[in-house]
Scaffold this active site. Sequence first.
Site, PDB file in Angstrom:
ATOM      1  N   ASP A   9       0.831  -1.211   0.000  1.00 14.35           N
ATOM      2  CA  ASP A   9       0.000   0.000   0.000  1.00 14.35           C
ATOM      3  C   ASP A   9       0.866   1.262   0.000  1.00 14.35           C
ATOM      4  O   ASP A   9       1.994   1.250   0.490  1.00 14.35           O
ATOM      5  CB  ASP A   9      -0.898  -0.034   1.256  1.00 14.35           C
ATOM      6  CG  ASP A   9      -2.066   0.924   1.134  1.00 14.35           C
ATOM      7  OD1 ASP A   9      -2.360   1.407   0.012  1.00 14.35           O
ATOM      8  OD2 ASP A   9      -2.698   1.196   2.168  1.00 14.35           O
ATOM      9  N   GLY A  33      -0.086   5.465  -4.383  1.00  9.53           N
ATOM     10  CA  GLY A  33      -0.741   6.706  -4.807  1.00  9.53           C
ATOM     11  C   GLY A  33      -0.264   7.894  -3.989  1.00  9.53           C
ATOM     12  O   GLY A  33       0.093   8.942  -4.533  1.00  9.53           O
ATOM     13  N   ARG A  34      -0.225   7.714  -2.658  1.00  4.30           N
ATOM     14  CA  ARG A  34       0.209   8.820  -1.780  1.00  4.30           C
ATOM     15  C   ARG A  34       1.675   9.165  -2.036  1.00  4.30           C
ATOM     16  O   ARG A  34       2.063  10.326  -2.021  1.00  4.30           O
ATOM     17  CB  ARG A  34      -0.001   8.437  -0.309  1.00  4.30           C
ATOM     18  CG  ARG A  34      -1.438   8.620   0.151  1.00  4.30           C
ATOM     19  CD  ARG A  34      -1.672   7.958   1.477  1.00  4.30           C
ATOM     20  NE  ARG A  34      -1.685   6.511   1.354  1.00  4.30           N
ATOM     21  CZ  ARG A  34      -1.402   5.671   2.340  1.00  4.30           C
ATOM     22  NH1 ARG A  34      -1.040   6.132   3.523  1.00  4.30           N
ATOM     23  NH2 ARG A  34      -1.447   4.372   2.145  1.00  4.30           N
ATOM     24  N   HIS A  76       2.555   3.529  -8.913  1.00  2.59           N
ATOM     25  CA  HIS A  76       2.429   2.097  -9.236  1.00  2.59           C
ATOM     26  C   HIS A  76       3.624   1.627 -10.084  1.00  2.59           C
ATOM     27  O   HIS A  76       4.099   0.509  -9.907  1.00  2.59           O
ATOM     28  CB  HIS A  76       1.121   1.827  -9.996  1.00  2.59           C
ATOM     29  CG  HIS A  76      -0.107   2.090  -9.186  1.00  2.59           C
ATOM     30  ND1 HIS A  76      -0.245   1.683  -7.880  1.00  2.59           N
ATOM     31  CD2 HIS A  76      -1.279   2.729  -9.497  1.00  2.59           C
ATOM     32  CE1 HIS A  76      -1.433   2.052  -7.416  1.00  2.59           C
ATOM     33  NE2 HIS A  76      -2.074   2.695  -8.376  1.00  2.59           N
ATOM     34  N   SER A  86      -7.160  -5.728  -5.575  1.00  2.53           N
ATOM     35  CA  SER A  86      -8.259  -6.322  -4.792  1.00  2.53           C
ATOM     36  C   SER A  86      -9.570  -6.230  -5.565  1.00  2.53           C
ATOM     37  O   SER A  86      -9.678  -5.466  -6.537  1.00  2.53           O
ATOM     38  CB  SER A  86      -8.407  -5.586  -3.459  1.00  2.53           C
ATOM     39  OG  SER A  86      -8.935  -4.295  -3.678  1.00  2.53           O
ATOM     40  N   LEU A 106      10.863 -20.849  -4.365  1.00  6.85           N
ATOM     41  CA  LEU A 106       9.885 -19.939  -3.761  1.00  6.85           C
ATOM     42  C   LEU A 106       8.515 -20.065  -4.436  1.00  6.85           C
ATOM     43  O   LEU A 106       8.419 -20.056  -5.671  1.00  6.85           O
ATOM     44  CB  LEU A 106      10.389 -18.497  -3.928  1.00  6.85           C
ATOM     45  CG  LEU A 106       9.463 -17.383  -3.437  1.00  6.85           C
ATOM     46  CD1 LEU A 106       9.452 -17.309  -1.911  1.00  6.85           C
ATOM     47  CD2 LEU A 106       9.861 -16.032  -4.014  1.00  6.85           C
TER      48      LEU A 106
HETATM   49  C1  FPP Z   1      -1.967   0.208  -3.233  1.00  6.32           C
HETATM   50  O1  FPP Z   1      -1.499   1.518  -3.357  1.00  6.32           O
HETATM   51  C2  FPP Z   1      -1.474  -0.608  -4.297  1.00  6.32           C
HETATM   52  C3  FPP Z   1      -2.255  -1.173  -5.246  1.00  6.32           C
HETATM   53  C4  FPP Z   1      -3.699  -0.985  -5.335  1.00  6.32           C
HETATM   54  C5  FPP Z   1      -1.671  -1.996  -6.272  1.00  6.32           C
HETATM   55  C6  FPP Z   1      -0.349  -2.633  -5.962  1.00  6.32           C
HETATM   56  C7  FPP Z   1       0.392  -2.639  -7.201  1.00  6.32           C
HETATM   57  C8  FPP Z   1       1.718  -2.524  -7.338  1.00  6.32           C
HETATM   58  C9  FPP Z   1       2.653  -2.566  -6.216  1.00  6.32           C
HETATM   59  C10 FPP Z   1       2.303  -2.330  -8.668  1.00  6.32           C
HETATM   60  C11 FPP Z   1       1.812  -3.341  -9.660  1.00  6.32           C
HETATM   61  C12 FPP Z   1       2.827  -4.325  -9.880  1.00  6.32           C
HETATM   62  C13 FPP Z   1       2.648  -5.550 -10.316  1.00  6.32           C
HETATM   63  C14 FPP Z   1       3.828  -6.335 -10.648  1.00  6.32           C
HETATM   64  C15 FPP Z   1       1.317  -6.138 -10.482  1.00  6.32           C
HETATM   65  P1  FPP Z   1      -2.570   2.661  -3.363  1.00  6.32           P
HETATM   66  O2  FPP Z   1      -2.730   3.096  -4.769  1.00  6.32           O
HETATM   67  O3  FPP Z   1      -3.820   2.214  -2.714  1.00  6.32           O
HETATM   68  O4  FPP Z   1      -1.861   3.777  -2.540  1.00  6.32           O
HETATM   69  P2  FPP Z   1      -2.564   4.868  -1.636  1.00  6.32           P
HETATM   70  O5  FPP Z   1      -3.111   4.155  -0.439  1.00  6.32           O
HETATM   71  O6  FPP Z   1      -1.435   5.759  -1.298  1.00  6.32           O
HETATM   72  O7  FPP Z   1      -3.621   5.528  -2.461  1.00  6.32           O
END
Ligand code: FPP
Length: 247
Positions: free
Chosen positions: A13, A16-17, A30, A58, A124
């Site tokens: 997580d 975005g922030r 991302h 999710s 793994l």
């Molecule tokens: C949460 O950050 C992250 C996600 C919803 C997606 C996770 C995805 C990646 C780490 C990159 C994709 C990589 C692959 C290899 C699939 P958020 O956007 O909710 O952050 P925030 O809470 O700051 O808004």
Amino acid sequence: MSHGIKHVAIIMDGNGRWANQRLRPRVWGHVRGSTVVSDIVQAADDLGVEALTLYAFSTENWSRPSQEVGALFRLLHKFLLKERKRLLANKVSFRVIGNTTRLPQDTKDLIAKLETETKDFAGLKLTFCFSYGGRMELVHAMNSFITANPGKEITEEDVQDHLMRPETGDVDLLIRTGGEQRVSNFLLWQIAYAELCFTPTKWPDFTARELKRIVESVSKRERRFGGLPAAADKNLPRPEVQSIHVQ
Ligand code: FPP
């Protein structure tokens, strides 16, 4: 390895922030986050962890703007193309769990190919949870059991056996980056006895060194699984053991 942590699961997580703090669009976070995924897969392997399960998308993430959803799909595709050789060389056994039906066909093909190529590997166990929800997985497990065993009462073992990737077993350590302290519908069955670690580090800043530090510190915690501390009754007098003579 001596740390005893076999299965690590991560809620990645804060992308975005992280980007917004740098006055960049969320997607930029991302993109950076996906490079961290590569580093952390390698780091988990180096640490001797047996299974690594990552929350990549999710069921709730579908409510995000379509541009962001599309970017996450493309990053998954790019990751598979970029990392394929390394996963094969390291004998990583790769699976995607969740509902992948809405992924583009070429990405589904890439996933299927990599899953087939790596299914017998003993290294793994890397699992990406994509369009995944813990409750959804439990409903899937129960329906799959009921269909195969109509009228039979379901047991804990049956639920476990019908999960989407049962061989990864229970989670020993659940890490969530980005500062929130929630489980967010992730691996609800598997985390029953997991150690929880919430770090303020946003995912794009998460490093192999922090993972190692967390694994080392958690491995020092005493895990009791509902029992007593190992030393709890050391100083208490032992009860008399009476032998009972059955006539
Ligand atoms: C949460 O950050 C992250 C996600 C919803 C997606 C996770 C995805 C990646 C780490 C990159 C994709 C990589 C692959 C290899 C699939 P958020 O956007 O909710 O952050 P925030 O809470 O700051 O808004």
